[in-house]
Design an enzyme around this catalytic site. Structure first.
Site, PDB file in Angstrom:
ATOM      1  N   GLU A  58       1.574  -5.370   4.095  1.00  0.00           N
ATOM      2  CA  GLU A  58       2.100  -4.048   4.455  1.00  0.00           C
ATOM      3  C   GLU A  58       1.031  -3.324   5.283  1.00  0.00           C
ATOM      4  O   GLU A  58      -0.177  -3.514   5.048  1.00  0.00           O
ATOM      5  CB  GLU A  58       2.374  -3.252   3.168  1.00  0.00           C
ATOM      6  CG  GLU A  58       2.687  -1.785   3.351  1.00  0.00           C
ATOM      7  CD  GLU A  58       2.635  -0.984   2.026  1.00  0.00           C
ATOM      8  OE1 GLU A  58       1.864  -1.360   1.119  1.00  0.00           O
ATOM      9  OE2 GLU A  58       3.388  -0.015   1.928  1.00  0.00           O
ATOM     10  N   ASN A  62       7.670   3.132   7.123  1.00  0.00           N
ATOM     11  CA  ASN A  62       6.800   2.048   6.675  1.00  0.00           C
ATOM     12  C   ASN A  62       7.636   0.786   6.834  1.00  0.00           C
ATOM     13  O   ASN A  62       8.600   0.575   6.092  1.00  0.00           O
ATOM     14  CB  ASN A  62       6.397   2.283   5.206  1.00  0.00           C
ATOM     15  CG  ASN A  62       5.339   1.305   4.744  1.00  0.00           C
ATOM     16  OD1 ASN A  62       5.168   0.244   5.337  1.00  0.00           O
ATOM     17  ND2 ASN A  62       4.627   1.666   3.681  1.00  0.00           N
ATOM     18  N   LYS A  88      10.857   0.435   4.557  1.00  0.00           N
ATOM     19  CA  LYS A  88      10.612   0.623   3.124  1.00  0.00           C
ATOM     20  C   LYS A  88      11.513   1.701   2.531  1.00  0.00           C
ATOM     21  O   LYS A  88      11.601   2.813   3.057  1.00  0.00           O
ATOM     22  CB  LYS A  88       9.147   0.995   2.887  1.00  0.00           C
ATOM     23  CG  LYS A  88       8.701   1.027   1.440  1.00  0.00           C
ATOM     24  CD  LYS A  88       7.196   1.256   1.396  1.00  0.00           C
ATOM     25  CE  LYS A  88       6.638   1.219  -0.005  1.00  0.00           C
ATOM     26  NZ  LYS A  88       5.149   1.415   0.017  1.00  0.00           N
ATOM     27  N   GLU A 105       2.460   8.591   0.427  1.00  0.00           N
ATOM     28  CA  GLU A 105       3.446   7.941   1.300  1.00  0.00           C
ATOM     29  C   GLU A 105       4.656   8.826   1.563  1.00  0.00           C
ATOM     30  O   GLU A 105       5.249   8.770   2.637  1.00  0.00           O
ATOM     31  CB  GLU A 105       3.875   6.593   0.710  1.00  0.00           C
ATOM     32  CG  GLU A 105       2.764   5.555   0.749  1.00  0.00           C
ATOM     33  CD  GLU A 105       3.266   4.170   0.458  1.00  0.00           C
ATOM     34  OE1 GLU A 105       2.769   3.559  -0.502  1.00  0.00           O
ATOM     35  OE2 GLU A 105       4.154   3.691   1.172  1.00  0.00           O
ATOM     36  N   CYS A 126       5.870  -3.585  -0.704  1.00  0.00           N
ATOM     37  CA  CYS A 126       5.041  -3.014  -1.751  1.00  0.00           C
ATOM     38  C   CYS A 126       5.794  -2.455  -2.957  1.00  0.00           C
ATOM     39  O   CYS A 126       6.271  -3.202  -3.777  1.00  0.00           O
ATOM     40  CB  CYS A 126       4.091  -1.982  -1.153  1.00  0.00           C
ATOM     41  SG  CYS A 126       2.649  -1.759  -2.171  1.00  0.00           S
ATOM     42  N   ASN A 131      -0.062  -2.887  -0.337  1.00  0.00           N
ATOM     43  CA  ASN A 131      -1.392  -2.262  -0.432  1.00  0.00           C
ATOM     44  C   ASN A 131      -1.373  -1.547  -1.780  1.00  0.00           C
ATOM     45  O   ASN A 131      -0.771  -0.467  -1.893  1.00  0.00           O
ATOM     46  CB  ASN A 131      -1.621  -1.203   0.654  1.00  0.00           C
ATOM     47  CG  ASN A 131      -1.814  -1.743   2.065  1.00  0.00           C
ATOM     48  OD1 ASN A 131      -2.579  -1.190   2.836  1.00  0.00           O
ATOM     49  ND2 ASN A 131      -1.107  -2.781   2.441  1.00  0.00           N
TER      50      ASN A 131
HETATM   51  N1  ING Z   1       1.448   1.015  -3.295  1.00  0.00           N
HETATM   52  C1  ING Z   1       1.572   1.003  -4.705  1.00  0.00           C
HETATM   53  C2  ING Z   1       2.518  -0.082  -5.235  1.00  0.00           C
HETATM   54  O1  ING Z   1       3.669   0.123  -5.531  1.00  0.00           O
HETATM   55  C3  ING Z   1       1.419   2.353  -6.687  1.00  0.00           C
HETATM   56  C4  ING Z   1       1.952   2.351  -5.263  1.00  0.00           C
HETATM   57  C5  ING Z   1       0.065   2.663  -6.926  1.00  0.00           C
HETATM   58  C6  ING Z   1       2.259   2.023  -7.730  1.00  0.00           C
HETATM   59  C7  ING Z   1      -0.411   2.654  -8.234  1.00  0.00           C
HETATM   60  C8  ING Z   1       1.791   1.992  -9.045  1.00  0.00           C
HETATM   61  C9  ING Z   1       0.453   2.316  -9.307  1.00  0.00           C
HETATM   62  O2  ING Z   1       1.988  -1.180  -5.385  1.00  0.00           O
HETATM   63  C10 ING Z   1       2.402   1.052  -2.334  1.00  0.00           C
HETATM   64  N2  ING Z   1       1.963   1.047  -1.056  1.00  0.00           N
HETATM   65  O3  ING Z   1       3.611   1.117  -2.582  1.00  0.00           O
END
Ligand code: ING
Length: 314
Positions: A49, A108, A125, A144, A170, A195
């Site tokens: 991503e 995204n 996304k 985001e 993601c 990410n």
């Molecule tokens: N990143 C994370 C993911 O879903 C996240 C968001 C961060 C979820 C921490 C849970 C805990 O892996 C992205 N870019 O969606």
């Protein structure tokens, strides 16, 4: 047992991309990883991503010009064309995640590019995590919702000569609906870039659970939808902010068949037998024989949880 249908997939994990890293520097790394994947005999390679830039949603950026500097207005553009050219020269298809500016709308996005270097499909996304504005006092932000609109293309699957291929990005991997919509299209392979910060927490979640939930989501999705999943991390410490690795290829049985070791640029690959899906689709996950959508209405009718459906006690 139906005849084997072998397809070698590769996943190209990226180590950190720093704020000052140019598109040219990143594309150079992507081309090197693509060559490595080709050298392993892979037919497709999945990149992460937002592969072209640092994970900028960790900051609350107020300068519109700086925000726009992270987005692509054309794909391929001058900076990314070397990747398309390398892929066509080697006859290898790829998934690439990047920040897309479409008119005035920011997405995204990921694209699926065929072994001939032509774009087969695009995904934007849908499950946008985090916040639209900064959290007071949070050590790290996850903004985001500030930078990306909800995707408007659904969860399509594309029939390619090699396989039926779908994409997500993601946070999408944490929502079973993502994969079930593709499973209901007979997807063979889902490619997903991510990410995932290991420092960002909305509460003091024990940090080992970040990797656990990442793998749990993928293994469940692969098994419950009888598909292969190729997942590519952008990993390592970007601008002081750590992100998990854990790039992997998961089989329809739900087992992790190969997994990255590092939090750096690293290629993994596996010879996937697509016919394995057939056993699950013919039996335990024969959707037509076993699913009962007439009882699933709350999944579509409700966004958040609502009142229990049980009748009031007599
Ligand atoms: N990143 C994370 C993911 O879903 C996240 C968001 C961060 C979820 C921490 C849970 C805990 O892996 C992205 N870019 O969606």
């Amino acid at each position: 047992m139906s005849a084997a249908k072998k397809l070698r997939l590769a996943v190209a994990q990226l180590g950190p991309v720093q704020r000052a890293d140019t598109r040219a520097q990143v594309v150079r790394r992507l081309v090197d990883l693509l060559h490595e994947a080709h050298g392993r005999g892979a037919r497709w390679v999945t990149f992460p991503e937002l592969a072209l830039t640092t994970f900028f949603p960790r900051w609350s950026l107020e300068d519109p010009a700086e925000v726009r500097s992270f987005f692509e207005t054309e794909m391929p553009g001058p900076a990314t064309r070397p990747l398309f050219d390398a892929a066509r020269a080697k006859g290898i298809g790829f998934y690439l995640g990047y920040a897309e500016l479409d008119g005035e709308t920011q997405y995204n996005t990921s694209i699926l590019v065929g072994p001939d270097g032509r774009i087969i499909g695009k995904y934007r996304k849908i499950h946008i995590p985090g916040d639209a504005s900064s959290r007071e006092g949070a050590a790290l932000q996850h903004l985001e919702k500030k930078y990306f609109a909800v995707g408007d293309l659904g969860f399509p699957v594309w029939d390619t000569p090699d396989a039926a291929i779908g994409m997500c990005i993601c946070n999408d991997r944490r929502w079973p609906e993502t994969f079930r919509v593709m499973g209901l299209q007979g997807v063979d392979v889902v490619m997903v870039g991510y990410n995932t910060p290991s420092g960002y927490v909305q509460w003091n979640e024990p940090i080992h659970l970040r990797m656990h939930h990442h793998l749990l989501s993928l293994q469940s999705a692969a098994y419950q939808n009888a598909c292969w999943i190729a997942a590519a991390a952008k990993a390592g410490v970007e601008e002081g902010s750590p992100m998990i690795g854990g790039s992997c290829i998961v089989a329809p049985a739900g087992e992790i068949m190969v997994r990255a070791f590092s939090e750096d640029d690293e290629v993994i690959n596996y010879m996937c037998d697509l016919s394995v899906s057939g056993h699950y689709r013919a039996n335990i996950f024969n959707f037509a024989a076993h699913r009962r959508p007439e009882h699933y209405r709350p999944i579509v009718e409700r966004t958040g949880a609502g009142a229990p459906l049980g009748a009031a006690p007599p």
